[in-house]
Motif scaffolding. Structure first.
Motif, short mmCIF file in Angstrom:
data_model
loop_
_atom_site.label_atom_id
_atom_site.label_comp_id
_atom_site.label_asym_id
_atom_site.label_seq_id
_atom_site.Cartn_x
_atom_site.Cartn_y
_atom_site.Cartn_z
N ILE A 183 -9.22 -11.22 6.62
CA ILE A 183 -8.15 -12.29 6.57
C ILE A 183 -7.89 -12.92 7.97
O ILE A 183 -7.65 -12.23 8.92
N LYS A 184 -7.66 -14.31 7.82
CA LYS A 184 -7.35 -14.72 9.16
C LYS A 184 -6.02 -15.03 9.14
O LYS A 184 -5.44 -15.57 8.24
N GLU A 185 -5.19 -14.69 10.21
CA GLU A 185 -3.79 -14.74 10.51
C GLU A 185 -3.47 -16.40 10.63
O GLU A 185 -4.15 -17.15 11.33
N THR A 220 -7.65 -15.37 14.93
CA THR A 220 -7.10 -13.76 14.85
C THR A 220 -7.30 -13.40 13.69
O THR A 220 -6.83 -14.19 12.67
N PHE A 221 -8.02 -12.12 13.41
CA PHE A 221 -8.26 -11.60 12.09
C PHE A 221 -7.71 -10.20 11.90
O PHE A 221 -7.84 -9.45 12.85
N ARG A 222 -7.76 -9.76 10.63
CA ARG A 222 -7.52 -8.13 10.17
C ARG A 222 -8.25 -8.21 8.82
O ARG A 222 -8.61 -9.02 8.35
N CYS A 223 -8.56 -6.89 8.60
CA CYS A 223 -9.28 -6.49 7.53
C CYS A 223 -8.59 -5.57 6.81
O CYS A 223 -7.79 -4.47 7.47
N TYR A 224 -8.97 -5.45 5.49
CA TYR A 224 -8.69 -4.35 4.75
C TYR A 224 -9.50 -3.64 3.96
O TYR A 224 -10.78 -4.59 3.67
N GLY A 225 -9.55 -2.35 3.38
CA GLY A 225 -10.55 -1.78 2.60
C GLY A 225 -9.81 -1.37 1.23
O GLY A 225 -8.50 -1.12 1.33
N TYR A 226 -10.54 -1.38 0.28
CA TYR A 226 -10.13 -1.03 -1.32
C TYR A 226 -11.24 -0.49 -2.12
O TYR A 226 -12.33 -0.89 -1.76
N TYR A 227 -10.62 0.01 -3.38
CA TYR A 227 -11.59 0.57 -4.11
C TYR A 227 -11.57 -0.36 -5.43
O TYR A 227 -10.68 -1.07 -5.81
N ARG A 228 -12.92 -0.39 -5.89
CA ARG A 228 -13.10 -1.32 -7.29
C ARG A 228 -12.27 -1.16 -8.34
O ARG A 228 -11.92 -1.89 -9.02
N LYS A 229 -11.82 0.13 -8.55
CA LYS A 229 -10.90 0.49 -9.86
C LYS A 229 -9.57 -0.09 -9.63
O LYS A 229 -8.86 -0.10 -10.44
N LYS A 230 -9.09 -0.02 -8.26
CA LYS A 230 -7.56 -0.46 -7.98
C LYS A 230 -7.75 -1.49 -6.98
O LYS A 230 -7.53 -1.70 -5.83
N PRO A 231 -8.14 -2.95 -7.41
CA PRO A 231 -8.26 -4.13 -6.64
C PRO A 231 -7.10 -4.68 -5.86
O PRO A 231 -7.56 -5.35 -4.95
N SER A 232 -6.02 -4.20 -6.34
CA SER A 232 -4.87 -4.83 -5.72
C SER A 232 -4.23 -3.67 -5.00
O SER A 232 -3.00 -4.11 -4.61
N VAL A 233 -4.58 -2.75 -4.66
CA VAL A 233 -4.16 -1.66 -3.74
C VAL A 233 -4.94 -1.52 -2.51
O VAL A 233 -6.13 -1.09 -2.53
N TRP A 234 -4.62 -1.86 -1.55
CA TRP A 234 -5.32 -2.17 -0.08
C TRP A 234 -4.77 -0.99 0.68
O TRP A 234 -3.92 -0.45 0.65
N SER A 235 -5.70 -0.97 1.82
CA SER A 235 -5.45 -0.13 2.85
C SER A 235 -4.44 -0.72 3.78
O SER A 235 -4.18 -1.67 3.64
N TYR A 236 -3.96 0.13 4.67
CA TYR A 236 -3.20 -0.38 6.13
C TYR A 236 -4.16 -1.32 6.61
O TYR A 236 -5.51 -1.61 6.70
#
Length: 316
Positions: A183-185, A220-236
């Motif tokens: 995601i680009k801020e 300026t960018f940030r990135c997140y990780g998530y699992y396929r079974k829960k696509p709306s639950v992201w990491s910090y």
């Protein structure tokens, strides 16, 4: 004088009686016209009541919410709304329905503390006072962040990028995330989602190509990780990564970008204004040329016409 020869009396109608009769006829016509006008307005009002607009749905402060944060879901319709309903979709089916608190032409559903169970897709619709249901709104995807450890974001070959060139951003983590999102801020619509790839030392990563990089944007960018079974639950979110853009005047930091871009935008505005002025001047000259050409042709025709000849004597 015989009875047959007697003159017949004609019944005279007074002017007041004639006037009353005309007023009655006019009243009858007016009432008839008002009746049909009322029927027409009623039918139009009924058609308008049936043609209700599609509601809008959005979340405040946004649709990507940190864990435990307060969020409001809004649904907006029209003024004569009786009730709003909010639906949450699970596995392509509407499973949860919630009546919303109405505020004029819109309604609100409040989530005091965002959790994993609040994530997912929402839509809303409303019922008018004419008992007509609206169509469903667009889908709102509500995401929670902060459920897993943050990934790391880096730039290859370097965070210092020459203006006009591309760069690759690497988002990687020790957790075996199925996907990463970049995601680009400052730009809500800018997001890129890629499948995770295995990396050395049991790390998972995704490589995002970005560019061409220009001086007139903040990168300026940030990135997140998530699992396929829960696509709306992201990491910090990862720590922010800021690209430094180098141009003819050297490396520009963020404080120099806005003045540089504002000057460029002013120059662009001046160029546009000058082009418009030149086009207007050219149009005026073209019109003047056409007018002069028409005047010249008219004068030439007058000279070519033979003079008028008079026959006979003209008496004094």
């Amino acid at each position: 004088m015989s009875q047959e020869q007697r003159p017949r009396r004609t019944e005279e109608v007074s002017p007041s009686a004639q006037l009353g009769s005309k007023e009655k006829d006019a009243m009858t016509l007016s009432l008839t016209a008002l009746f049909f006008l009322g029927m027409s307005v009623s039918s139009r009002t009924q058609v308008q009541a049936e043609n209700v607009s599609k509601p809008n749905i959005w979340a405040e402060p946004g649709s990507v919410i940190p864990l435990g944060t307060h969020v409001n879901i809004w649904c907006q319709g029209i003024q004569n709304t009786k009730v709003f309903h909010l639906h949450k979709t699970e596995k392509s089916e509407s499973r949860h329905k919630q009546s919303l608190i109405k505020f004029g032409d819109k309604a609100n559903f409040s989530i005091p503390h965002m959790t994993n169970k609040h994530t997912g897709e929402y839509f809303c619709h409303y019922l008018t006072k004419a008992n007509t249901w609206s169509e469903n709104s667009d889908t709102l995807n509500l995401v929670v962040t902060g459920s897993y450890d943050k990934p790391y974001l880096s730039a290859w070959p370097s965070p210092v990028v020459t203006s006009g060139e591309n760069v690759t951003l690497q988002c990687h983590s020790g957790q075996n995330f199925d996907r990463f999102i970049l995601i680009k801020e400052g730009e809500v619509k800018f997001s890129r989602n890629l499948e995770s790839q295995s990396h050395s030392n049991k790390h998972h990563q995704a490589l995002f190509p970005v560019g061409p990089v220009t001086l007139c944007h903040k990168w300026t960018f940030r990135c997140y990780g998530y699992y396929r079974k829960k696509p709306s639950v992201w990491s910090y979110p990862s720590d922010p990564l800021e690209l430094l853009v180098s141009g003819a005047t050297g490396i520009m930091n963020p404080s120099q970008i806005k003045p540089h871009c504002s000057n460029s935008s002013h120059l662009q505005d001046y160029r546009v204004e000058n082009i418009i002025r030149l086009n207007m001047a050219g149009l005026i000259l073209l019109v003047l040329g056409i007018l002069l050409l028409e005047a010249y042709h008219s004068q030439t025709k007058i000279k070519r016409q033979p003079g008028l000849r008079f026959r006979g004597n003209i008496s004094p």
